[in-house]
Each structure stands twice: as structure tokens, then as C-alpha cells.
Design a protein around this motif. Structure first.
Motif, PDB file in Angstrom:
ATOM      1  N   ARG A  37       0.799  -1.223  -0.115  1.00  0.00           N
ATOM      2  CA  ARG A  37       0.166   0.143   0.071  1.00  0.00           C
ATOM      3  C   ARG A  37       0.926   1.081   0.001  1.00  0.00           C
ATOM      4  O   ARG A  37       1.981   1.181   0.780  1.00  0.00           O
ATOM      5  N   GLN A  38       0.407   2.297  -0.841  1.00  0.00           N
ATOM      6  CA  GLN A  38       1.192   3.542  -0.860  1.00  0.00           C
ATOM      7  C   GLN A  38      -0.047   4.589  -0.872  1.00  0.00           C
ATOM      8  O   GLN A  38      -1.031   4.438  -1.486  1.00  0.00           O
ATOM      9  N   PRO A  39       0.655   5.804  -0.641  1.00  0.00           N
ATOM     10  CA  PRO A  39      -0.230   6.877  -0.693  1.00  0.00           C
ATOM     11  C   PRO A  39      -0.738   7.175  -2.392  1.00  0.00           C
ATOM     12  O   PRO A  39      -0.007   7.158  -3.158  1.00  0.00           O
ATOM     13  N   THR A  40      -2.107   7.423  -2.472  1.00  0.00           N
ATOM     14  CA  THR A  40      -2.601   7.773  -3.714  1.00  0.00           C
ATOM     15  C   THR A  40      -2.203   9.357  -4.092  1.00  0.00           C
ATOM     16  O   THR A  40      -2.626  10.079  -3.333  1.00  0.00           O
ATOM     17  N   LEU A  41      -1.838   9.314  -5.287  1.00  0.00           N
ATOM     18  CA  LEU A  41      -1.363  10.706  -5.826  1.00  0.00           C
ATOM     19  C   LEU A  41      -2.497  11.624  -6.400  1.00  0.00           C
ATOM     20  O   LEU A  41      -3.306  10.708  -7.011  1.00  0.00           O
ATOM     21  N   MET A  42      -2.812  12.846  -6.149  1.00  0.00           N
ATOM     22  CA  MET A  42      -3.523  13.253  -6.865  1.00  0.00           C
ATOM     23  C   MET A  42      -3.431  13.311  -8.295  1.00  0.00           C
ATOM     24  O   MET A  42      -2.416  13.491  -8.931  1.00  0.00           O
TER      25      MET A  42
END
Length: 306
Positions: A280-285
Motif C-alpha cells: 500500500r502507498q499513498p494515492t497521488l492526486m
């Protein structure tokens, strides 16, 4: 060779040259195009891309074995399992609506003279999983410009092939076939919006949308419609399959946005497919492309226009 119905281009062309095979059609193909769909189209030329990510690409196996393509089933492995029988050569694309040169374009003619370019794009979809794939393709805007977009056109709609004898998922009412998608015209004309005919330097596999698919890397993956047989220019916003099926959960735009949750799950993080564990990783705008495409949505409420 072109007129032998059971002979594919891949049968007579070395693999290294396969993706550039349509360049060989620039002469004879242009003559044929003149009789089927109006004046011959000029060659497509593409400049080196400035949009490729420096992230490590997924493996070819990842990209071709874990797919969403409901025409072959709802399981992630179904497209690879059941798409072998899909016939992709010959292939034609109907281009109609608000264009100057409508017609049924043979794919070899439509892309004659194309200089294929390898671009590495991060590819994400609404299930919150992500891949990095080097697509081989060219800008959609070049096809649209060549067929002549009329001033009243505001949207571009797309349709997938309907062939239930080869696409077993279409034998069920999972969606209202054909699969439909759409873009606003300025989205379609953006250089990030490409038509892909290959990946990893290879021809596009059936499970990935052969022989021609859309790639819109700042939107969730289901917007990147596969196995396209029709492109229509319209003045009104077109219907799209997932919005038709469930408008509460799926809007028209479907831009990657970590700040707007899906009604049934958070979209703040995503799973990067690959290896033994999907990390899992942060979703980028806008999938990391906000600087390039954010101006398309200036003044819009992205929670409302999702």
C-alpha cells in the motif's frame, strides 16, 4: 498478403518489426482509405514524451495476468484465461458524429505512418490497485485532428467490440453491452491521452485490450476502454457504462483523487501490484499528473464532479 483472411500480420512479420508494421501500409493503405472513408489521412508523428514516470515498471507477467476486462469475466485472471480466441486482425474503427471525415477506418490505414513511442505510465483503477506499465502508443489527438473535429463537438465517446461468441463475459448481463466510455474534448486532446497498440515493446495482448485501447493515466483504469471499435464526437455528455450501472459510485470524470472516497472504501491509499505482497502507498492526486492536467478542471468541485 493483406487479403488472406486467415493470415495475421504477426505470421508474416518479425516480432521486432510488428509494432511498426502499419508504416509499411502508408502507400497502399492510404489508397485503400481514400475509397472507404474519404481523403487519405496524413502520417502521425510523435515527439519524445516528457510525461514518463521514473518509477520501476511492473513485470510483463503482472501487467498481462491481473486485468479487468468484464467482456471475458469478472475475475482478475479471466481475461488472460479466456481471451485467446478473440480475433483482432482484421480490425476497423468507426469514427462518426461531429467530424468532417466520418467513416469505417481499417486499423492498418488509420495508424499508417505511426511512429510508435514507448511511454511509462502509472496505471491505477477504482479497486485501488496500481501498476507501472510502459505503453506503446500515440496521442489520440492526432487521430481526432486528422478526421476533422467540428466546432460543435464537446465530447468524445468510445465503444468496445460486442462479440459474445468470442467474449464469454458478454453472455451475461453484468453490464449493458457494449462497454461505453467518454471524455470531454479537452481531455481527449491532451497529450497524456494516448491510444495504445502495445506494451513493453510487444503487441498489445488480447487481455489488455488488443488491438487498440485508450490510456488516460490520470483517471481510474476503467476509463481506459479496451478493444475500441467506435469513436463518436458529440455535443452532449455521453453515457458511460459504470455511471449507467451505478451513478452513485461512478461519475463521468473518475479522476484519481485521494480526497474523495468511493462510497464503499477509502481511496487515500492504493495497492501496488507486484512481488509476493501488494504494497500500500499513498494515492497521488490525479495519479501524479495534477501539474499537467489540473488546469482542465479549474473552478470545478471535484467532490461533486467525480
Amino acid at each position: 498478403m493483406r487479403y488472406t483472411p486467415d493470415l495475421k500480420w504477426s505470421d508474416v512479420t518479425p516480432k521486432a518489426n510488428f509494432l511498426n508494421r502499419r508504416q509499411l501500409m502508408a502507400g497502399a493503405g492510404a489508397l485503400a482509405l481514400g475509397s472507404i472513408a474519404g481523403p487519405a489521412l496524413a502520417s502521425i508523428q510523435t515527439a519524445p514524451s516528457s510525461y514518463s514516470t521514473d518509477e520501476e515498471p511492473n513485470s510483463y507477467e503482472d501487467a498481462t495476468s491481473y486485468n479487468n476486462f468484464y467482456e471475458f469475466g469478472t475475475g482478475k485472471g479471466d481475461p488472460a484465461r479466456y481471451s485467446d480466441n478473440l480475433t483482432t486482425d482484421p480490425w476497423s474503427v468507426k469514427i462518426d458524429g461531429l467530424v468532417d471525415r466520418p467513416g469505417d477506418y481499417d486499423l492498418a490505414d488509420l495508424t499508417s505512418g505511426v511512429t510508435m513511442e514507448e511511454r511509462i505510465y502509472r496505471f491505477r483503477c477504482v479497486e485501488a490497485w496500481a501498476m507501472v506499465i510502459p505503453w506503446v502508443g500515440f496521442e489520440l489527438s492526432q487521430i481526432l485532428s486528422r478526421v476533422g473535429v467540428q466546432s460543435s463537438a464537446k465530447y468524445v465517446s468510445f465503444e468496445t467490440l460486442v462479440r459474445p461468441e468470442e467474449m464469454p463475459g458478454q453472455r451475461y448481463n453484468t453490464l449493458d453491452w457494449p462497454y461505453r466510455e467518454g471524455l470531454r474534448l479537452d481531455e481527449a486532446m491532451h497529450p497524456l491521452t494516448i491510444m495504445a497498440t502495445g506494451l513493453y515493446g510487444e503487441e498489445l495482448p488480447n487481455q489488455n485490450g488488443a488491438p487498440l485501447r485508450l490510456v488516460v493515466p490520470w483517471k481510474y483504469g476503467f476509463k481506459s476502454i479496451k478493444s475500441i471499435v467506435r469513436i463518436t464526437l458529440t455535443s452532449e455528455q455521453p453515457e458511460t457504462s459504470w455511471n449507467m450501472a451505478n451513478p452513485r459510485e461512478y461519475g463521468f470524470y473518475c479522476n484519481v483523487n485521494p480526497e474523495v472516497d468511493h462510497p464503499r472504501w477509502s481511496q487515500a491509499t492504493e495497492r501496488r501490484i507486484g512481488g509476493f505482497i501488494a504494497k500500500r502507498q499513498p494515492t497521488l492526486m490525479m495519479n501524479g499528473y495534477a501539474d499537467q492536467v489540473g488546469s482542465l478542471y479549474a473552478g470545478m468541485d471535484l467532490a461533486k464532479d467525480f
